[in-house]
Design a protein around this motif. Structure first.
Motif, short mmCIF file in Angstrom:
data_model
loop_
_atom_site.label_atom_id
_atom_site.label_comp_id
_atom_site.label_asym_id
_atom_site.label_seq_id
_atom_site.Cartn_x
_atom_site.Cartn_y
_atom_site.Cartn_z
N ILE A 555 0.86 -1.19 0.00
CA ILE A 555 0.00 0.00 0.00
C ILE A 555 0.89 1.24 0.00
N PHE A 556 0.70 2.11 -0.98
CA PHE A 556 1.52 3.30 -1.11
C PHE A 556 1.05 4.43 -0.20
N GLY A 557 -0.21 4.42 0.12
CA GLY A 557 -0.73 5.40 1.07
C GLY A 557 -0.55 6.82 0.59
N LYS A 558 0.11 7.63 1.44
CA LYS A 558 0.28 9.05 1.12
C LYS A 558 1.37 9.32 0.10
N TYR A 559 2.14 8.30 -0.24
CA TYR A 559 3.24 8.48 -1.19
C TYR A 559 2.74 8.30 -2.63
N LYS A 560 3.40 9.01 -3.53
CA LYS A 560 3.03 8.91 -4.95
C LYS A 560 3.33 7.51 -5.47
N LYS A 561 2.36 6.96 -6.15
CA LYS A 561 2.54 5.62 -6.70
C LYS A 561 3.37 5.70 -7.98
N PRO A 562 4.53 5.08 -7.99
CA PRO A 562 5.38 5.15 -9.19
C PRO A 562 4.82 4.27 -10.30
N LYS A 563 5.25 4.56 -11.51
CA LYS A 563 4.80 3.76 -12.65
C LYS A 563 5.43 2.38 -12.64
N PHE A 564 6.69 2.28 -12.23
CA PHE A 564 7.38 0.99 -12.21
C PHE A 564 8.15 0.83 -10.90
N ILE A 565 8.04 -0.35 -10.34
CA ILE A 565 8.94 -0.78 -9.28
C ILE A 565 9.99 -1.65 -9.96
N GLN A 566 11.21 -1.14 -10.10
CA GLN A 566 12.22 -1.77 -10.95
C GLN A 566 12.95 -2.93 -10.27
N CYS A 567 13.18 -2.85 -8.95
CA CYS A 567 14.02 -3.84 -8.28
C CYS A 567 13.73 -3.82 -6.78
N PHE A 568 14.24 -4.83 -6.08
CA PHE A 568 14.12 -4.86 -4.62
C PHE A 568 15.21 -5.75 -4.04
N VAL A 569 15.50 -5.50 -2.73
CA VAL A 569 16.39 -6.36 -1.94
C VAL A 569 15.81 -6.45 -0.53
N GLY A 571 16.52 -6.21 3.49
CA GLY A 571 17.44 -5.64 4.45
C GLY A 571 17.76 -6.62 5.56
N LEU A 572 18.69 -6.20 6.45
CA LEU A 572 19.10 -7.06 7.54
C LEU A 572 17.97 -7.32 8.51
N THR A 573 17.06 -6.37 8.64
CA THR A 573 15.95 -6.51 9.59
C THR A 573 14.76 -7.23 9.00
N GLY A 574 14.86 -7.63 7.74
CA GLY A 574 13.74 -8.30 7.09
C GLY A 574 12.87 -7.38 6.28
N ASP A 575 13.14 -6.07 6.35
CA ASP A 575 12.38 -5.12 5.55
C ASP A 575 12.75 -5.28 4.07
N VAL A 576 11.86 -4.79 3.23
CA VAL A 576 12.06 -4.85 1.78
C VAL A 576 12.34 -3.44 1.28
N LEU A 577 13.42 -3.28 0.53
CA LEU A 577 13.78 -2.00 -0.07
C LEU A 577 13.57 -2.10 -1.59
N THR A 578 12.83 -1.17 -2.17
CA THR A 578 12.53 -1.17 -3.60
C THR A 578 13.07 0.09 -4.25
N GLY A 579 13.49 -0.04 -5.49
CA GLY A 579 13.86 1.11 -6.30
C GLY A 579 12.83 1.31 -7.39
N ASP A 580 12.40 2.54 -7.64
CA ASP A 580 11.31 2.78 -8.57
C ASP A 580 11.70 3.75 -9.67
N SER A 581 10.76 3.98 -10.57
CA SER A 581 11.00 4.83 -11.73
C SER A 581 11.04 6.30 -11.40
N GLU A 582 10.70 6.68 -10.14
CA GLU A 582 10.76 8.08 -9.72
C GLU A 582 12.11 8.44 -9.12
N GLY A 583 13.00 7.45 -9.04
CA GLY A 583 14.32 7.70 -8.47
C GLY A 583 14.39 7.56 -6.96
#
Length: 999
Positions: A555-569, A571-583
């Motif tokens: 859920i993107f909530g208050k954040y702008k929904k990007p057109k593409f989620i390009q990649c993810f990894v 993190g050490l804590t189990g969180d997910v980090l994504t890189g998107d088309s908005e930079g």
């Protein structure tokens, strides 16, 4: 220089444009006439054969007439001597009308024949009844036979010829001699036809002269007719000058041949004409053939040379068959492409074509090096192995490149383009997926995933053969259970997500993920039941339980929904980090259920916990480092940034613009990285020292390929507007320049100091190999150029264009000065290939309509009309795909575009072929027979556009089209084994994958 070029162009236009244009038109017309004569050979043979049979029957008829009516016989001899001379000309005509003598169409009158002195004999029979001449399904027309000027001894022969029964010439009740009757009944070549028609004939069983077009004329028949003409003192053949020049005259010749029999009948008796063939064509088509026959008869009668040419065609033409190629009597061969006949003349040194044996060449090819990397449209496809090798793919080949030793090994078990790659947690096993692709008939092939050992290159498991629609898009091994499972996203519309047991190769679960594009899939490092996918406008979190998937959407909530989620990894804590088309880098985490908003029963959700601004443009890749640090690669800004565990930027660097933007990152050690770019390059470096390219390639379709005449270098060009010079020994790119238009063809000057490149707009440039300076810039026409070829001594340059012309230039100063001599005008379609003769005086060329033409350059770009004269000419190179020496490389049913290029080795032992089905073939040379065997080699994932041998035949270069891949094959002489066997390299510089172990 410009004035000199203009003056030479004027001279060329005067001397080489007008005359060749007229000569080319004459060549086309002459070829059409020769084809017409060839098509009519059967009709000509039939007419001459029947004439010969009738001439043998005439003495018997004379004897019968003398026995029953001596007076009629005298008139017969007189009329025959007057009219026979013209009839002998028929022996050299190519008419399609047979000579038939049917029964009388009406009852004879009671009058008797007269000459100037009175009655010639008793009255003829008045009891002869009309009978049908034939029940054959042939056309029948009638005209009256009249006496000229009322003089009964001068016969005006009718336009038609009839079938005449012997009984019609005899008095009532006079039987026909059995000898004659038997002779008449025996008509070679038609007995089978009569047998087929005997049940459909009229009750009247009187024999008639008939014929059918079943036999080809034999030289002995012509000689026999000539001997009969010389023996007949009352009838000598007329010269060609007195031959008729119209259809009427030709038909009168036909009628005069029946003169000795027609004189017996009265002036009211009609003559009946009958075609020798059964009615197997529509009426309009049959009339057209009749006109052609008469026209050919007049043409041959006027010119003895054409008569001899017709005889030559008759004796040399091959019999039609179901096969694509036909052979005829050791002179020429015809092959057919898309129904068009192509004549190949057999060289003089081949005495028995049928005895030629086509064998596999003793030479083999072993994949030595792969140039290029697929980064323009693939993600996360670069990994570093503990062995010091980088693993990546291009086309159908997975390359293991040792970055220090600069050697390659190749995994070659994929049958179509590889699309994705992932590394097992043990750093040894590799999983790779391919596209489904199409076979040469357009039927879809089955895609699959291969799991293989990177040390031995042995395939361990083949997963999901035929399960994945269109292909495999993304792969990931599980980590929490040491890589026991593999997750796969296919390329179907629903982008099916499936999980497989790596050991058993069985499917554990499957579900439709989304109709939107999916870019990545991965397991949680702590729980193999949690899978994450991302793509166009979505991030999905999947939970696998008891073989069933449960999906939760981020859920993107208050954040702008990007057109593409390009990649993810992760993190050490189990969180997910994504890189998107908005930079941005988005941090996702679990959130407790919002009972106030969603009410009772609300479940936990995945929401954005933090947004970090990272790059201008897209974030294409994220790479985790030890200690929680992170690397990110940007698109538009071409930056690589190192982030701390709490996403604070630490250091950054920018890669050169000419190498593209960052596509993926692989860690070599703590401070060194490999970077894959969107311009199909792999970089190696550090933040402090910067990055250098260790792998480079083209980024768009390639067509131009040329090898140096004396050095181990080659040049390529393609639709990316790049012109690149490569070194086959160092396996590196020496230099690369970018032109204004894209290049399609190239060739080195024999001096070795310059290279010419043909462009898509009709321009062509000459480049200095050392300075990369443009030495000459010319334009020929406004259409793309398809071939550049220097003469063996470097004194001429031929430029083949899509405007159907070949432009010829004089070359001086070791390839630095060019002046146009003229152009070759004669092709009716675009030029595809051309070669020079060894003496540099002649050119052989192919065109898009499968035409083979020969040119004499020293005599004003003259088109050689007689292609037969070029059959023994030796060629300095052989790249033309159509020709006698390479006819066997074409497969049965080829449509003319199935072979894009070929190249003969300098030793003239083998010929390499680039086909439209991703294959490279190696044939023996020459290869003139159909269905010749060849060694076949796979590796390309697209149509192979070009092939070339190096100057010493040590290597072969092949170039793919859309796969942007260049394969360097080492030529191995001798050896045994299957032609499709993947031969391992004996050199330490390159090793290919062996066959999988027997299960």
């Amino acid at each position: 220089m410009d004035s000199l070029t203009n003056s030479l162009d004027d001279v060329s236009a005067d001397s080489c444009a007008d005359y060749p244009d007229r000569a080319s038109a004459m060549e086309v017309r002459l070829q059409a006439q020769e084809d017409e004569i060839t098509l009519l050979k059967s009709s000509l043979a039939d007419a001459l054969r029947r004439i010969h049979v009738h001439d043998q029957l005439l003495p018997l008829l004379k004897q019968q007439l003398i026995a029953v009516n001596p007076g009629a016989a005298r008139v017969l001899n007189q009329a025959y001597s007057d009219g026979c001379a013209g009839s002998r000309r028929l022996s050299s005509s190519s008419t399609s009308d047979g000579i038939h003598l049917p029964a009388a169409a009406s009852q004879l009158s009671d009058s008797i024949l007269h000459n100037s002195n009175g009655p010639m004999g008793p009255p003829m029979s008045t009891r002869l009844q009309s009978r049908p001449a034939t029940l054959d399904k042939s056309t029948q027309t009638q005209t009256a036979m009249l006496f000229e000027d009322g003089e009964p001894d001068k016969v005006l022969l009718s336009r038609e010829v009839q079938d005449l029964h012997l009984e019609d010439a005899l008095p009532p009740g006079q039987p026909v001699l059995e000898e004659v009757q038997a002779k008449l009944r025996h008509d070679p070549g038609v007995e089978d036809e009569k047998e087929d028609e005997k049940h459909s004939r009229h009750e009247d069983k009187d024999p008639t002269w008939t014929s059918s077009v079943e036999e080809t004329i034999q030289p002995t028949t012509v000689r026999c007719l000539q001997r009969e003409d010389s023996r007949d003192g009352s009838c000598s053949p007329e010269g060609p000058s007195s031959a008729p020049a119209s259809l009427k005259g030709s038909d009168q010749n036909l009628s005069s041949r029946a003169g000795p029999l027609s004189i017996i009948q009265e002036r009211q008796k009609t003559l009946l004409r009958r075609n020798s063939e059964k009615l197997s064509y529509p009426e309009k088509q049959r009339k057209c053939l009749d006109k052609k026959a008469a026209s050919s008869a007049n043409l041959l009668a006027r010119s003895p040379s054409l008569e001899n040419r017709a005889k030559e065609l008759i004796t040399s033409a091959g019999s039609p068959g179901s096969r694509r190629g036909t052979y005829s009597q050791g002179q020429s061969i015809k092959m057919f492409i898309r129904g068009r006949p192509i004549t190949m003349y057999v060289p003089s040194n081949i005495h028995n074509y049928e005895d030629l044996k086509m064998e596999l060449p003793s030479e083999r090819l072993v994949l030595d090096w792969v140039y290029g990397y697929r980064g323009r449209d693939c993600r996360d496809n670069l990994f570093f192995l503990p062995t010091g090798e980088a693993v990546y793919f291009i086309a159908c080949v997975i390359v293991l490149y040792h970055i220090n030793k600069r050697t390659q090994r190749h995994y070659l078990k994929h049958t179509d383009c590889v699309r994705c790659l992932t590394l097992h947690p043990d750093k040894v096993r590799v999983a790779s997926g391919q596209t489904a692709g199409m076979d040469k008939d357009g039927k879809p092939l089955q895609s699959c995933v291969h799991i293989w050992d990177s040390n031995t290159l042995v395939t361990l498991q083949q997963i999901g053969l035929g399960t994945f629609q269109r292909g495999v898009g993304s792969l990931a091994f599980s980590f929490a259970d040491s890589g026991a499972f593999l997750s796969v996203i296919d390329d179907s519309n629903e982008h099916m997500l499936s999980v497989w047991d790596c050991t058993k190769g069985t499917k554990q679960a499957e579900i439709k993920s989304t109709n939107e594009a999916v870019f990545a899939v991965g397991f949680s490092p702590t729980d193999s039941n949690i899978i994450v996918t991302c793509g166009k406008s979505h991030v999905y979190f999947w939970t696998l339980s008891a073989g069933q998937f449960t999906k939760k959407q981020g859920i993107f909530g208050k954040y702008k929904k990007p057109k593409f989620i390009q990649c993810f990894v992760f993190g050490l804590t189990g969180d997910v980090l994504t890189g998107d088309s908005e930079g941005n880098i988005l941090t996702w985490g679990k959130s407790a259920a919002d009972v106030k908003t969603l009410g009772k029963g609300a479940k936990e959700t995945f929401q954005i916990m933090r947004q970090t601004r990272a790059h201008e443009g897209s974030v294409f890749t994220l790479c985790s480092l030890q200690g929680g640090a992170l690397l990110s690669g940007g698109g538009k800004d071409r930056k690589i940034i190192r982030w701390s565990a709490d996403l604070a930027p630490e250091t950054e660097c920018e890669i050169p613009e000419r190498l593209g933007t960052v596509r993926t990152i692989a860690v070599v050690d703590e401070g060194e990285f490999l970077v894959g770019t969107t311009r199909n390059a792999i970089l190696r470096g550090t933040f402090s020292d910067g990055f250098v390219a260790i792998v480079q390639g083209h980024v768009d379709e390639m067509w131009g390929l040329a090898t140096h005449p004396s050095q181990n270098i080659f040049l390529t060009c393609g639709h990316d507007r790049q012109v690149c010079l490569w070194n086959t020994e160092d396996h590196s790119m020496d230099w690369c320049i970018t032109l204004e238009e894209y290049g399609l063809c190239a060739d080195f000057c024999p001096s070795g100091s310059v290279v010419s490149v043909g462009l898509s707009t009709g321009r062509w440039v000459v480049l200095d190999l050392l300075t990369k300076e443009v030495l000459s810039d010319s334009t020929d026409g406004n259409e793309q150029l398809s071939v550049m070829r220097y003469s063996p001594d470097g004194s001429f340059l031929a430029v083949g264009s899509h405007d159907n012309f070949i432009y010829i230039y004089s070359v001086t100063e070791s390839g630095r000065c060019y002046s146009r001599l003229g152009k070759c005008n004669g092709h009716s379609s675009f030029i595809t290939h051309l070669d020079w003769s060894k003496d540099g005086k002649y050119i052989m060329s192919n065109s898009g309509d499968y035409e083979i033409l020969y040119w004499e350059i020293g005599d004003g770009c003259k088109l050689l009309r007689n292609r037969f004269e070029s059959k023994d000419r030796e060629w300095a190179s052989y790249t033309c795909v159509l020709g006698f020496h390479v006819m066997g490389v074409w497969l049965e049913g080829s449509d003319g575009t199935d072979i894009n290029a070929l190249c003969r080795s300098h030793s003239e032992r083998v010929v390499a072929v680039a086909d439209d089905f991703c294959k490279v073939h190696l044939f023996q040379y020459p290869c003139p027979k159909l269905k010749a065997p060849s060694h076949k080699y796979e590796g390309h994932g697209s149509h192979v556009t070009n092939v070339r041998f190096t100057h010493n035949d040590s290597h072969l270069l092949s170039m793919g089209g859309k796969d942007t891949c260049i394969l360097q094959w080492r030529v191995v002489r001798g050896g045994a084994g299957s032609s499709r066997e993947r031969l391992p390299s004996a050199s330490s510089t390159s090793t290919s994958s062996p066959e999988p172990a027997a299960s």
